[in-house]
Motif scaffolding. Structure first.
Motif, short mmCIF file in Angstrom:
data_model
loop_
_atom_site.label_atom_id
_atom_site.label_comp_id
_atom_site.label_asym_id
_atom_site.label_seq_id
_atom_site.Cartn_x
_atom_site.Cartn_y
_atom_site.Cartn_z
N ALA A 60 2.23 65.80 79.18
CA ALA A 60 2.99 65.17 78.11
C ALA A 60 2.00 64.81 76.89
N LYS A 61 0.56 65.04 77.01
CA LYS A 61 -0.48 64.82 76.16
C LYS A 61 -0.75 66.13 75.74
N ALA A 62 -0.66 67.25 76.53
CA ALA A 62 -1.21 68.37 76.45
C ALA A 62 -1.05 69.01 74.93
N PHE A 69 9.92 72.31 93.19
CA PHE A 69 9.31 73.47 92.24
C PHE A 69 10.37 73.62 91.14
N GLU A 70 11.26 73.47 91.21
CA GLU A 70 12.51 73.68 90.00
C GLU A 70 12.04 72.61 89.04
N ALA A 71 11.72 71.23 89.41
CA ALA A 71 11.41 70.39 88.22
C ALA A 71 10.04 70.97 87.73
N ASP A 72 9.01 71.05 88.66
CA ASP A 72 7.66 71.53 87.86
C ASP A 72 7.78 72.57 87.15
N ARG A 73 8.59 73.50 87.55
CA ARG A 73 8.67 74.61 86.62
C ARG A 73 9.38 74.31 85.18
N ARG A 74 10.35 73.53 85.15
CA ARG A 74 11.15 73.04 83.85
C ARG A 74 9.95 72.26 83.08
N THR A 75 9.16 71.49 83.67
CA THR A 75 8.38 70.59 83.00
C THR A 75 7.23 71.37 82.39
N MET A 76 6.66 72.56 83.05
CA MET A 76 5.78 73.33 82.52
C MET A 76 6.40 74.22 81.34
N ASN A 77 7.69 74.67 81.46
CA ASN A 77 8.47 75.29 80.35
C ASN A 77 8.29 74.63 79.21
N ILE A 78 8.80 73.30 79.42
CA ILE A 78 9.19 72.50 78.28
C ILE A 78 7.95 71.96 77.62
N THR A 79 6.77 71.89 78.42
CA THR A 79 5.53 71.82 77.65
C THR A 79 5.10 72.79 76.72
N ILE A 80 5.11 74.07 77.56
CA ILE A 80 4.86 75.39 76.75
C ILE A 80 5.60 75.57 75.44
N ASP A 138 3.56 73.72 68.83
CA ASP A 138 3.87 73.97 67.39
C ASP A 138 5.17 73.76 67.06
N THR A 139 6.04 72.72 67.58
CA THR A 139 7.38 72.58 67.03
C THR A 139 7.34 71.27 66.77
N GLU A 140 8.71 70.74 66.44
CA GLU A 140 8.64 69.14 65.96
C GLU A 140 8.97 68.08 66.73
N LEU A 141 8.85 68.89 68.25
CA LEU A 141 9.01 67.70 69.43
C LEU A 141 8.22 66.79 69.41
#
Lengths: 238, 357
Positions: B253-255, B211-222, B226-229
């Motif tokens: 990754a494509k969202a 769950f921790e990994a999924d949470r970080r994935t979702m946070n990073i995506t959101i 609108d950034t330069e990443l």
């Protein structure tokens, strides 16, 4: 870590195979003779092993259970000191298992008498030796597993009691059922011994019913089948 | 079978940590805390709990920062007691728990140094659980290569930094990328370590770490909308564990916006309710992006508390130690929130914390 399992199994299999092949190829294959082994080992070996295993395994089970419970009582008792007195019951249940083992050890050791070499290898004595061995093994394993069961349940009971006092009695019921396991082994073996007192096969010097004893001295050299038929009505537990 | 040998080395500590856990604040404690008028009342109420007189020596006008610091110090003291009484493999497990805080401290020091803050002030703001000996030397940071060779190579974080040595220079964006890359390596390493301990510990910790990994994935995506990443860079930051791995990670990754994220998460049953804002949106009007993010964060915390509570249902495993630290942290966040609401007299939002038991 897996290599350790491979190494241990592999090495032992290798040694067994080497010894077996050596015997085979040096024409001494008949040196491996189970029947001769059973006939030539003294019944005292089996009897003593049984008594040793009985006490040894029972005490192992009791000790294991006590440390399992004790560690949790110590840890839980730091914050909740009230659990320490009540949970000594779990320790007592484990201790009782060791007492069963000692009782059986004492009962068995009374069955061992000194017999001169010439009269040692008789059918009765073989029977007594095997009976002591397997009886002791039964009691030993029953008590070992009972001690483990009560230990784990007692550990959980201590931690549950520390969290919520109403849970203690409920988990205690589970422990009581667990401690009954040791009792099963004890009762089974005790009735077996009581049975064998009245059975025709007995070691010299045991007290017995007079009529059975006179009959047994006549039957001692007969076939096993005949004896079974004759003594069926005498012994309720064949 | 784990029950037969666990108590040899760890039975006492498991009893201790369960004792700590039974001292966490319950609903009734929170009810009496939310009714306090001043911070002095708050301190009196807390002294009746397991916190005791932790604020006894503080000078009279209490600040919420002091309360948070002292409460964290009680957690650190408890953790250090557990750590000093433990043996392998529990001691290594407890060390793994501290690595997460170490990573945060390292990034804090690097960022602070780049923005020319005072070294002492930065060191004071570090989390006490993540302190290691050579930390002050991090303040002479210019580029990652030098940092690694001089300081980090002796710390337990060394293997996690290997993947980001290629980052050219340190600016704010790169530092976030470094933080997430290092944390990804740490999570995967922790997951693998826990798998080697085996049976119940692995079961319990796998669900929590996934769950921790999924949470970080979702946070990073959101957070990267609108950034330069770039999307490739984003994909490299996702940990390779969890329910969203690998299909969900690829899709995220494509969202491009939050609706696509919602669609990906609908595939996982447990995460479906995270994006379900139909009920509350109608009640409060349009929440906007900020509202959705805050609500999502709240739901993540609730899920984390739920998973950590489940760890206590199993005996004879190490997950209780990890879960206790996380639940205690959540409790400290809760009491800090309540103290802030009392101090700023914002009583309408005082119940916005996440109760644990």
């Amino acid at each position: 870590m897996v290599y350790k399992t491979y190494a241990s199994f592999g090495l032992s299999t290798f040694l067994v195979v080497i010894v077996a092949l050596y015997l085979l190829f040096t024409d001494s294959g008949e040196a491996f003779d189970v029947g001769r082994f059973l006939e030539e080992t003294s019944p005292f070996v089996w009897g003593s092993l049984g008594i040793g295993l009985c006490i040894g395994l029972s005490v192992l089970g009791a000790g294991w259970g006590i440390f399992l419970t004790g560690a949790s009582i110590l840890g839980g008792g730091v914050r909740t000191p009230r659990i320490s007195t009540k949970n000594l019951i779990s320790i007592i249940f484990c201790e009782v298992v060791a007492i069963y083992g000692v009782i059986m050890g004492i009962v068995y050791s009374s069955k061992l008498q000194t017999v001169p070499e010439a009269q040692l290898y008789t059918r009765d004595n073989y029977f007594t030796g095997y009976a002591l061995f397997f009886g002791g093994l039964t009691v030993g394993f029953c008590n070992l597993l009972c001690g483990l069961c009560v230990g784990v349940a007692g550990s959980t009971a201590a931690l549950a009691d520390a969290a919520d006092p109403t849970l203690f009695v409920k988990v205690l019921v589970v422990e009581v059922f667990g401690s009954v396991l040791g009792l099963f082994g004890l009762i089974r073996v005790l009735t077996r011994i009581a049975c064998s007192v009245r059975h025709t096969y007995m070691i010299e010097g045991l007290s017995c019913v007079q009529s059975v004893r006179s009959m047994s001295s006549m039957m001692i050299r007969q076939d096993m089948a005949d004896q079974c038929i004759v003594t069926e009505d005498l012994c309720p537990c064949t | 079978m784990e029950g037969l040998f666990f108590n040899v080395n760890n039975g006492f500590l498991e009893g201790i940590v369960r004792g700590y856990k039974s001292g966490t604040l319950t609903q009734s404690h929170y009810a009496s805390l939310t009714q306090c008028e001043t911070l002095e009342d708050f301190k009196t109420q807390l002294s009746a709990t397991d916190y005791g007189n932790f604020l006894a020596n503080e000078p009279s006008p209490l600040s919420t920062a002091t309360i948070a610091d002292k409460a964290t110090q009680t957690l650190v003291d408890q953790f250090n007691f557990l750590r000093s009484n433990s043996v392998e493999p529990l001691s290594k497990f407890l060390d793994y728990i501290t690595y997460g805080y170490m990573i945060d401290n390292v990034v804090l020091l690097i960022t602070g140094t780049l923005h020319e803050r005072d070294t002492h002030e930065l060191l004071e703001r570090c989390h006490p659980l993540g302190i290691f000996d050579t930390m002050p030397a991090l303040c002479v940071a210019t580029n990652v290569e030098e940092l690694y060779q001089s300081v980090l190579v002796e710390t337990p974080l060394a293997p996690y930094f290997r993947d980001c040595l290629s980052a050219a220079d340190l600016d704010d964006m790169n530092i976030e990328i470094i933080r997430n890359t290092v944390y990804k390596a740490y999570l995967e390493d922790f997951y693998n370590y826990v798998s080697t301990i085996g049976s119940t510990t692995a079961e319990v910790m796998h669900s929590i770490l996934a769950f921790e990994a999924d949470r970080r994935t979702m946070n990073i995506t959101i957070n990267s909308f609108d950034t330069e990443l770039t999307k490739e860079q984003r994909a490299k930051l996702f940990p390779a564990i969890g329910r969203l791995f690998p299909a969900g990670n690829n899709a995220l990754a494509k969202a491009d916006d939050i609706d696509q994220v919602r669609q990906v998460c609908e595939n996982v049953g447990e995460y479906r309710s995270f994006f379900d804002n139909s009920g509350s949106a109608q009640a409060n009007g349009d929440l906007g992006d900020f509202g959705v993010a805050a609500q999502l964060e709240d739901r993540f915390f609730r899920m984390e508390v739920h998973l950590n509570k489940l760890a206590f249902l199993q005996q004879f495993q190490y997950g209780v130690f990890y879960s206790y630290v996380k639940l205690k942290e959540q409790e400290i966040r809760n009491i800090t929130w309540i103290a802030e609401c009392i101090a700023q007299d914002a009583r309408d939002r005082i119940h916005d914390f996440i109760p644990i038991f």
